[in-house]
Every structure is written in structure tokens, then in C-alpha cells.
Design a protein around this motif. Structure first.
Motif, PDB file in Angstrom:
ATOM      1  N   ARG A  57       0.852  -1.176   0.000  1.00 12.19           N
ATOM      2  CA  ARG A  57       0.000   0.000   0.000  1.00 12.19           C
ATOM      3  C   ARG A  57       0.896   1.237   0.000  1.00 12.19           C
ATOM      4  N   ILE A  58       0.638   2.158  -0.958  1.00 10.25           N
ATOM      5  CA  ILE A  58       1.540   3.287  -1.182  1.00 10.25           C
ATOM      6  C   ILE A  58       0.745   4.592  -1.180  1.00 10.25           C
ATOM      7  N   TRP A  59       1.302   5.601  -0.514  1.00 15.11           N
ATOM      8  CA  TRP A  59       0.750   6.952  -0.537  1.00 15.11           C
ATOM      9  C   TRP A  59       1.712   7.861  -1.308  1.00 15.11           C
ATOM     10  N   HIS A  60       1.164   8.750  -2.142  1.00 18.67           N
ATOM     11  CA  HIS A  60       1.967   9.696  -2.913  1.00 18.67           C
ATOM     12  C   HIS A  60       1.572  11.140  -2.583  1.00 18.67           C
ATOM     13  N   PRO A  61       1.911  11.630  -1.410  1.00 19.69           N
ATOM     14  CA  PRO A  61       1.635  13.050  -1.120  1.00 19.69           C
ATOM     15  C   PRO A  61       2.472  13.949  -2.019  1.00 19.69           C
ATOM     16  N   ARG A  62       1.934  15.116  -2.330  1.00 14.92           N
ATOM     17  CA  ARG A  62       2.665  16.073  -3.152  1.00 14.92           C
ATOM     18  C   ARG A  62       3.505  17.004  -2.283  1.00 14.92           C
ATOM     19  N   TYR A  63       4.622  17.475  -2.849  1.00 13.89           N
ATOM     20  CA  TYR A  63       5.441  18.474  -2.185  1.00 13.89           C
ATOM     21  C   TYR A  63       6.005  19.421  -3.242  1.00 13.89           C
ATOM     22  N   PRO A  64       6.260  20.680  -2.883  1.00 12.59           N
ATOM     23  CA  PRO A  64       6.747  21.638  -3.879  1.00 12.59           C
ATOM     24  C   PRO A  64       8.242  21.497  -4.123  1.00 12.59           C
ATOM     25  N   VAL A  65       8.635  21.679  -5.363  1.00  9.99           N
ATOM     26  CA  VAL A  65      10.043  21.730  -5.751  1.00  9.99           C
ATOM     27  C   VAL A  65      10.306  23.125  -6.299  1.00  9.99           C
ATOM     28  N   ILE A  66      11.265  23.832  -5.721  1.00 11.28           N
ATOM     29  CA  ILE A  66      11.561  25.205  -6.116  1.00 11.28           C
ATOM     30  C   ILE A  66      12.859  25.220  -6.913  1.00 11.28           C
ATOM     31  N   ALA A  67      12.771  25.658  -8.151  1.00  8.88           N
ATOM     32  CA  ALA A  67      13.943  25.674  -9.025  1.00  8.88           C
ATOM     33  C   ALA A  67      15.009  26.618  -8.478  1.00  8.88           C
ATOM     34  N   LYS A  68      16.256  26.259  -8.729  1.00  6.42           N
ATOM     35  CA  LYS A  68      17.455  27.053  -8.431  1.00  6.42           C
ATOM     36  C   LYS A  68      17.737  27.176  -6.934  1.00  6.42           C
ATOM     37  N   VAL A  69      16.786  27.686  -6.152  1.00  9.79           N
ATOM     38  CA  VAL A  69      17.046  27.884  -4.726  1.00  9.79           C
ATOM     39  C   VAL A  69      16.566  26.709  -3.886  1.00  9.79           C
ATOM     40  N   GLY A  70      16.005  25.705  -4.539  1.00  8.70           N
ATOM     41  CA  GLY A  70      15.315  24.655  -3.800  1.00  8.70           C
ATOM     42  C   GLY A  70      16.185  23.637  -3.114  1.00  8.70           C
ATOM     43  N   MET A  71      17.450  23.509  -3.481  1.00 13.66           N
ATOM     44  CA  MET A  71      18.251  22.413  -2.947  1.00 13.66           C
ATOM     45  C   MET A  71      18.390  22.485  -1.431  1.00 13.66           C
ATOM     46  N   SER A  72      18.685  23.658  -0.911  1.00 13.85           N
ATOM     47  CA  SER A  72      18.937  23.774   0.531  1.00 13.85           C
ATOM     48  C   SER A  72      17.677  23.612   1.368  1.00 13.85           C
ATOM     49  N   VAL A  73      16.522  23.978   0.807  1.00 15.35           N
ATOM     50  CA  VAL A  73      15.282  23.908   1.575  1.00 15.35           C
ATOM     51  C   VAL A  73      14.468  22.655   1.239  1.00 15.35           C
ATOM     52  N   ALA A  74      14.960  21.840   0.331  1.00 15.33           N
ATOM     53  CA  ALA A  74      14.201  20.663  -0.109  1.00 15.33           C
ATOM     54  C   ALA A  74      13.794  19.746   1.037  1.00 15.33           C
ATOM     55  N   PRO A  75      14.687  19.416   1.983  1.00 15.16           N
ATOM     56  CA  PRO A  75      14.254  18.531   3.083  1.00 15.16           C
ATOM     57  C   PRO A  75      13.124  19.121   3.915  1.00 15.16           C
ATOM     58  N   LEU A  76      13.186  20.437   4.185  1.00 16.56           N
ATOM     59  CA  LEU A  76      12.151  21.065   4.989  1.00 16.56           C
ATOM     60  C   LEU A  76      10.815  21.071   4.256  1.00 16.56           C
ATOM     61  N   LEU A  77      10.842  21.337   2.941  1.00 14.59           N
ATOM     62  CA  LEU A  77       9.612  21.299   2.150  1.00 14.59           C
ATOM     63  C   LEU A  77       9.028  19.890   2.133  1.00 14.59           C
ATOM     64  N   LEU A  78       9.907  18.901   1.950  1.00 21.84           N
ATOM     65  CA  LEU A  78       9.460  17.512   1.910  1.00 21.84           C
ATOM     66  C   LEU A  78       8.839  17.107   3.241  1.00 21.84           C
ATOM     67  N   TYR A  79       9.479  17.477   4.334  1.00 18.88           N
ATOM     68  CA  TYR A  79       8.949  17.184   5.670  1.00 18.88           C
ATOM     69  C   TYR A  79       7.610  17.882   5.904  1.00 18.88           C
ATOM     70  N   THR A  80       7.543  19.170   5.593  1.00 19.58           N
ATOM     71  CA  THR A  80       6.344  19.956   5.882  1.00 19.58           C
ATOM     72  C   THR A  80       5.129  19.447   5.130  1.00 19.58           C
ATOM     73  N   TRP A  81       5.342  19.048   3.876  1.00 18.01           N
ATOM     74  CA  TRP A  81       4.219  18.657   3.031  1.00 18.01           C
ATOM     75  C   TRP A  81       3.861  17.180   3.149  1.00 18.01           C
ATOM     76  N   THR A  82       4.606  16.416   3.921  1.00 18.55           N
ATOM     77  CA  THR A  82       4.273  14.991   4.084  1.00 18.55           C
ATOM     78  C   THR A  82       3.915  14.630   5.523  1.00 18.55           C
ATOM     79  N   ARG A  83       4.174  15.527   6.461  1.00 22.38           N
ATOM     80  CA  ARG A  83       3.997  15.175   7.880  1.00 22.38           C
ATOM     81  C   ARG A  83       2.541  14.843   8.201  1.00 22.38           C
ATOM     82  N   ALA A  84       1.574  15.463   7.512  1.00 24.49           N
ATOM     83  CA  ALA A  84       0.168  15.168   7.802  1.00 24.49           C
ATOM     84  C   ALA A  84      -0.173  13.728   7.420  1.00 24.49           C
TER      85      ALA A  84
END
Length: 411
Positions: free
Chosen positions: A93-120
Motif C-alpha cells: 500500500r503506497i501513498w503519494h503526497p505532493r510536495y513543492p520543488v523550487i527551481a534554483k534555490v530549492g536544494m537547501s530547503v528541499a528537506p524542509l519542504l518535503l517534511y512539511t508537506w508529508t507530515r500530515a
């Protein structure tokens, strides 16, 4: 029967082991979905073998970048919209929550975005299920996000390092610091080859936290198919090379095409899709080898055995690889390899029957490697026997031992 993951665990297995199955939440962006059918299939394969042991049940949270439309005009981006919110694959059983990817500046904040948008989604699953531990794959951003989730929900964590997440990304200051933090937070760390342990040590990770558990190969799904039949199906005659992988620079398809100018008797098959296809087709034209280079496009994983069996050798010209699954898949189909000597590759190509390693990543290095292999081609049965040393059994048992250790579950 096991109800936590929807994966059946036979009563006989539970009676035999005398303990309940471990219950894992696998967290990774590297997992197949309808829009990306071969994305992270090596993660899925490892998890499937783990679950088939009867000692593990699993839920999978496989986040996908948000994109508004699957219309073809959006090109590669449109594939993200094809992943459903939930699905079941091979009983998982698999869930595919969405998370935002921000071009150019996104690398450093990617883990925080991934965490924030999947924690629910993760929070709801953990509230509903008695999960023992989080099983994360790829250190950045996935492993860092998983470490944040594990801290919030107070769950033990294992992170698997797979390649560029350890041999390249830590070179960047902020991602490197985040990876080091996640490694310290993890209760256990798995690497898919011995070569990836050095970057972890450089980050200050103690040896006793690291386990090397190499990817195995499905010896049933990848097996020798009658060569005459396989070659006829592809319309092949004469010696044939094969290159498999995403069509991007680091996979080195361009170097193999350049090498074809010096291998006039050979045909080259290229299996895979990606952004560089048009450039590679133009290169084949410029090099005057277009008639001997065939682009097969994305090939379903279950169909690769026929192509491996039809080829005389697989060529892997990558600039970096943690553990290249295509090497073992090819060998399991009795086809030897020619590969650049990078990271974990030398841990798979350890004998003449496996193939040859090339030390120089260049067209000339590939030419010399191909000629060296064909000067003393191993018996195909010997190549298959070499692959049989890499079944999933040892990796599966190593995972079970690690997860039982960190969760305090009985052996």
C-alpha cells in the motif's frame, strides 16, 4: 493474516518464527508510480524481498513533486501529475503526497519542504498503525526529511545511502550539514556498497552505526533467455553492445556512441528515456554510426531480460554509481559487462567471468575495454553463476537483524 500493510503473512511463518512481523514505514521519493514506472525500482525490489520473508510488513510513503497537469505539452514535468494519491503495487500500500520543488534555490530547503508537506500523511498513518520504525532511502532530501519525521513522531530510523547522496551532495555546505545531522539522528545506516562508507566516516559517523548491505538481483525475473529467440525478436545480427539507463550525461551513453566509431562491427542498443535523447541521436548522426545505434526508449523492467540475453555485453560508462543494479541484472541473464571503475562497481565486477573494468572514462577507454572483453569472452554460464552470488537473501536478513536491533524486537 497480516493486516497492517495489506501484505499477507502466512500463519505458518509467524508460528515458525515465534514473533510478530516488524512493521515499517518506508519513506522515499525513489519509488515507481504510473508516471514514473522505473523510478527507484531498486528500492521497491529490496522492499518486496524484505516483505516476502514473512518477517516484515510495510507501508510506503513515496512523495511526488507537485505539478498541476499531466498534459503532454508540459513534457517531463507532466509525469508527476500521473501518480495517484494512493495505490497498491505487488501487495504494498503506497501513498503519494505532493510536495513543492523550487527551481534554483530549492536544494537547501528541499528537506524542509518535503517534511512539511508529508507530515500530515505520515502522522495519520502513524496514528492508525502500530509502526515500529521508519525506513528511509536516499539521504538527501529524503533522509533528512525522514529524520525530522522520526524526531517529531518519536520513531527509530534507518537511512539507506545509495550513491550521489553520499559521494556528491555532501560537498555542498548546507546539504552536507543536514546530511551529517540526519546521520547522527539515525539509529542505523545502510550503504549499498563498501565504497560509500568513507563519505559517512568523513561526516563523523561511527563504524558501528553503518552496515553494508548490497543490492541483490532477482534471479528468477532476470535469467538467461534463449539467445536465438531473443536476438530474433530484436532483429540482431553480429556482435551487440547494450547500454541501459536514464539518458543523462553522467550515464555516459555519449561516450559509448563515440566509441562505436572505432567498433565498426558492433551494434549498440540503448534502453532508457530522458532529456538527452535528441542530443544523443544527433551525436550518432555526426559520428556516422546512426545506422548501428538503436534507441529502444523506456523498457518495462520485466522486459529487460530479453534485451540483456540478446546482447553480447552490457557497457556502463557512468561517472558515478553507488551500486549499479544493471550490472547484476545483465550478469544474471548471462551477459558480461564493461564498466567504469567507479564507487561500488568494482565490488560487483570481481572476476573475469563478470566482465572487465575500465579505468579511463572515455570513448577510447570503452573501445579498449570492449576489445579486452571480446578477446577472452567468458562462458555465459559462468557469468550467470557469478550473479548467483548476489541473491537478495543476505541483504534481507541483514535488514531484519538491523531493524530488530534498533526496535528491541526479539530475534
Amino acid at each position: 493474516m497480516g493486516a497492517v500493510s495489506g501484505i499477507a503473512v502466512a500463519p505458518s511463518d509467524r508460528h515458525r518464527t515465534g514473533r510478530r512481523p516488524l512493521r515499517l514505514l518506508t519513506f522515499t521519493t525513489l519509488f515507481p508510480n504510473p508516471g514514473q514506472p522505473v523510478n527507484g525500482i531498486f528500492v521497491e525490489n529490496r522492499l518486496r524481498h524484505l516483505v516476502e520473508s514473512g518477517e516484515v510488513e510495510a507501508r510506503v510513503v513515496a512523495p511526488v513533486p507537485w505539478f498541476p497537469s499531466s498534459h503532454p505539452r508540459w513534457g517531463e514535468w507532466s509525469k508527476f501529475a500521473l501518480a495517484p494519491p494512493t495505490e497498491t503495487r505487488h501487495g504494498l500500500r503506497i501513498w503519494h503526497p505532493r510536495y513543492p520543488v523550487i527551481a534554483k534555490v530549492g536544494m537547501s530547503v528541499a528537506p524542509l519542504l518535503l517534511y512539511t508537506w508529508t507530515r500530515a500523511v505520515v502522522g495519520r498513518l502513524l496514528a492508525q498503525e502500530d509502526i515500529d520504525a521508519i525506513d528511509a532511502h536516499y539521504f538527501y532530501p529524503d533522509g533528512v526529511a525522514a529524520a525530522l519525521l522520526a524526531r517529531e513522531f518519536k520513531k527509530p530510523l534507518v537511512i539507506t545511502g545509495r550513491g550521489s547522496d553520499l559521494n556528491q551532495i555532501p560537498q555542498y555546505v548546507l546539504p552536507g550539514r543536514q546530511i551529517a545531522w540526519a546521520a547522527r539522528r539515525a539509529n542505523g545506516i545502510i550503504t549499498v556498497c563498501e565504497a560509500l562508507t568513507d563519505p559517512l566516516r568523513n561526516l563523523g559517523v561511527a563504524d558501528d552505526k553503518i552496515r553494508v548491505l548490497r543490492n541483490g538481483v532477482d534471479l528468477v525475473g532476470f535469467h538467461p533467455i534463449d539467445r536465438v529467440t531473443a536476438r530474433a525478436a530484436l532483429g540482431l545480427s553480429g556482435p551487440t553492445l547494450l547500454s541501459v539507463g536514464l539518458l543523462i550525461e553522467r550515464k555516459g551513453h555519449h561516450l559509448i556512441i563515440e566509441a562505436m566509431a572505432h567498433l565498426p562491427d558492433f551494434t549498440l542498443l540503448i534502453a532508457g528515456g530522458g532529456p538527452d535523447r535528441a542530443q544523443l541521436e544527433a551525436l550518432a548522426q555526426r559520428m556516422g554510426v546512426a545506422e548501428r545505434v538503436r534507441f529502444l526508449g523506456v523498457v518495462p523492467h520485466q522486459s529487460l531480460a530479453t534485451i540483456y540475453s540478446a546482447a553480447d555485453a552490457l557497457v556502463l560508462a557512468s561517472s558515478r554509481e553507488g551500486w549499479a543494479n544493471v550490472l547484476l541484472e545483465s550478469m544474471a541473464c548471462a551477459t558480461p559487462v564493461v564498466a567504469t571503475n567507479v564507487w561500488g562497481t568494482a565490488e560487483a565486477v570481481t572476476a573475469p567471468e563478470a566482465g572487465v573494468l575500465i579505468s579511463e572514462r572515455s570513448a577510447q577507454g570503452i573501445v579498449e575495454g570492449v576489445r579486452r572483453l571480446f578477446a577472452a569472452l567468458p562462458e555465459r554460464a559462468a557469468t550467470r553463476r557469478h550473479a548467483e552470488r548476489f541473491s537478495w537473501d543476505k541483504t534481507t536478513q541483514g535488514q531484519i537483524e538491523l531493524f530488530r536491533t534498533i526496535t528491541g524486537q526479539p530475534f
